[in-house]
Design an enzyme around this catalytic site. Structure first.
Site, PDB file in Angstrom:
ATOM      1  N   ARG A  15      -4.094  -8.713   1.528  1.00 23.32           N
ATOM      2  CA  ARG A  15      -4.756  -7.734   2.385  1.00 23.32           C
ATOM      3  C   ARG A  15      -6.271  -7.931   2.324  1.00 23.32           C
ATOM      4  NH1 ARG A  15      -2.036  -2.339   0.050  1.00 23.32           N
ATOM      5  NH2 ARG A  15      -2.194  -3.612  -1.852  1.00 23.32           N
ATOM      6  N   LYS A  75      -7.729  -3.463  -3.152  1.00 24.83           N
ATOM      7  CA  LYS A  75      -7.290  -3.181  -4.515  1.00 24.83           C
ATOM      8  C   LYS A  75      -8.476  -2.935  -5.443  1.00 24.83           C
ATOM      9  CE  LYS A  75      -3.892  -2.722  -5.922  1.00 24.83           C
ATOM     10  NZ  LYS A  75      -3.201  -1.396  -5.965  1.00 24.83           N
ATOM     11  N   TYR A  94      -9.065   1.333  -3.169  1.00 24.15           N
ATOM     12  CA  TYR A  94      -8.126   1.976  -4.092  1.00 24.15           C
ATOM     13  C   TYR A  94      -8.594   1.701  -5.519  1.00 24.15           C
ATOM     14  CZ  TYR A  94      -4.694   2.720  -0.358  1.00 24.15           C
ATOM     15  OH  TYR A  94      -4.047   3.140   0.774  1.00 24.15           O
ATOM     16  N   HIS A  96      -7.084   3.918  -8.625  1.00 23.99           N
ATOM     17  CA  HIS A  96      -6.002   4.265  -9.551  1.00 23.99           C
ATOM     18  C   HIS A  96      -6.485   4.202 -10.998  1.00 23.99           C
ATOM     19  CE1 HIS A  96      -3.142   4.266  -6.250  1.00 23.99           C
ATOM     20  NE2 HIS A  96      -3.535   3.058  -5.901  1.00 23.99           N
ATOM     21  N   GLU A 118      -7.348   6.776  -2.731  1.00 20.06           N
ATOM     22  CA  GLU A 118      -6.162   7.581  -3.034  1.00 20.06           C
ATOM     23  C   GLU A 118      -6.458   9.038  -3.362  1.00 20.06           C
ATOM     24  OE1 GLU A 118      -7.376   5.900  -7.072  1.00 20.06           O
ATOM     25  OE2 GLU A 118      -7.274   5.172  -5.003  1.00 20.06           O
ATOM     26  N   ASP A 270       1.410   2.228  -9.768  1.00 19.20           N
ATOM     27  CA  ASP A 270      -0.057   2.178  -9.692  1.00 19.20           C
ATOM     28  C   ASP A 270      -0.697   3.281 -10.520  1.00 19.20           C
ATOM     29  OD1 ASP A 270      -0.830  -0.054  -8.047  1.00 19.20           O
ATOM     30  OD2 ASP A 270       0.038   0.979  -6.337  1.00 19.20           O
TER      31      ASP A 270
END
Length: 372
Positions: A15, A75, A94, A96, A118, A270
């Site tokens: 991605r 990511k 993101y 996490h 998120e 995640d």
């Protein structure tokens, strides 16, 4: 603002933070975009596509991080990227952080302003930037779960939907949110026997209205989870506590009681995973067997369908990216409390309470950390 898009370096992550159409939109609004060479090639975007949209393509990640005011990724930054971030730079991706102390400390030490997709919210209490990837992960969970049930993958050799005269598989989904709902939809479409377990009675009622008698809905208790998990052929963990570590709802003892060759897919990995036996895996080596159960715990599941996932993600992140670029991060955050909820780290301080609690770190209110 100068916006930078590095190539993702997590294992089998194809991605990309911005597609060419998103780049063009930023350029149209008067911003500059620098993109690392081959950043989008894994999903069919050549460097020439980015140049045609108005971006400047550079040879390596160091050049992107060195000049960009804001880094847009998919990511979380990997260990080799922590040192590339700097004070005053905005990171939008993101993160996490709750199960990841090294990354949390890496971001704190960098001094950057880290905004997590998120934990950005909306007026309905939802998580709009997590939603599309939850949809993808939910749908994928049934697809990969069915594959893992095949004998050569270590599974019991069961066809998810059965055939006439042979029982279909029992699928148990823990969590009836976005990912759980999409998993249920796919599993029912494959003619499995599906149960969703959730602690929100209103959510169970909504699922019952949506799917009717095809779906079994159960209120979540320890007893219910144990009863249904131990009798399932495929269990999908779709539990989410926004920004916090996932609760360990499936115990090792429950896994031990499942039939050998059963499958557990942990969408919550995640955030640390919702089973005591869960540990993160990659697309290169996605599964392992523990207590006789095949575990699929890939930490970037949607990366397997990278083109679909990238477009879906850009559709929801672009308005926030534009706001951050147009207004500057402080004004954009101050103007939008839902975007402010995405702020996890700023000026070396943790600004998201669940992350601070998870790691025993000091929590600083985001407004205070930004000097607002």
């Amino acid at each position: 603002m100068l916006v930078g898009v590095p190539k993702e370096i997590k294992v089998h992550e194809y991605r990309v933070g911005l597609v060419p159409a998103s780049v063009r939109e930023l350029v149209h609004h008067g911003h500059q975009v620098v993109v690392q060479k081959d950043a989008g090639v894994g999903i069919g975007f050549e460097d020439s596509d980015y140049e045609g949209a108005g971006a400047r393509v550079v040879g390596n990640a160091d050049e992107v991080f060195a000049v960009a005011d804001m880094i847009v990724k998919v990511k979380e930054p990997q260990e080799s990227e922590y040192g590339k971030l700097r004070e005053g730079q905005v990171l939008f991706t993101y993160l996490h952080l709750a199960p990841d102390l090294p990354q949390t400390k890496g971001l704190m030490n960098s001094g950057c302003t880290a905004i997590a997709y998120e934990t950005v919210t909306n007026a309905h209490g939802g998580l709009p930037l997590l939603g599309p990837m939850s949809e993808v992960a939910g749908r994928m969970s049934v697809q990969v779960g069915a594959h893992c049930l095949e004998k050569e993958q270590g599974g019991s050799g069961m066809l998810l939907g059965g055939v006439p005269g042979v029982a279909a598989a029992k699928v148990v989904i823990i969590g009836g949110g976005v990912s759980g709902t999409n998993a249920a939809r796919m599993a029912m479409g494959m003619e499995a026997h599906v149960t969703v377990i959730d602690k929100n009675v209103d959510r169970l009622y909504a699922l019952d209205l949506q799917f009717g008698p095809m779906l079994n809905t159960i209120y979540s208790t320890v007893d219910a989870i144990e009863s249904y998990v131990t009798g399932a052929d495929l269990v999908i963990g779709a539990v989410l506590v926004p920004g916090a570590a996932a609760p360990k709802l499936v115990t090792r003892d429950m896994m031990r009681q499942m039939r050998p060759g059963s499958v557990f897919v942990d969408i919550a990995i995640d955030q640390g995973g919702c089973a005591e036996t869960s540990r993160g895996t990659t697309h290169t080596d996605p599964t392992y067997i523990e207590e006789g159960v095949v575990h699929y715990c890939v930490t970037n599941m949607p990366g397997a369908v990278a083109r679909t996932s990238t477009f879906a993600l850009n559709n929801v992140t672009l308005p926030f990216t534009l706001a951050l670029a147009n207004k500057g991060h402080k004004k954009a955050l101050a103007d939008n409390p839902h975007l402010m909820n995405g702020l996890n780290v700023a000026g070396g301080k943790v600004t998201y309470e669940a992350v601070a609690e998870a790691h025993g770190l000091e929590y600083i209110a985001p407004e205070r950390a930004l000097g607002l």
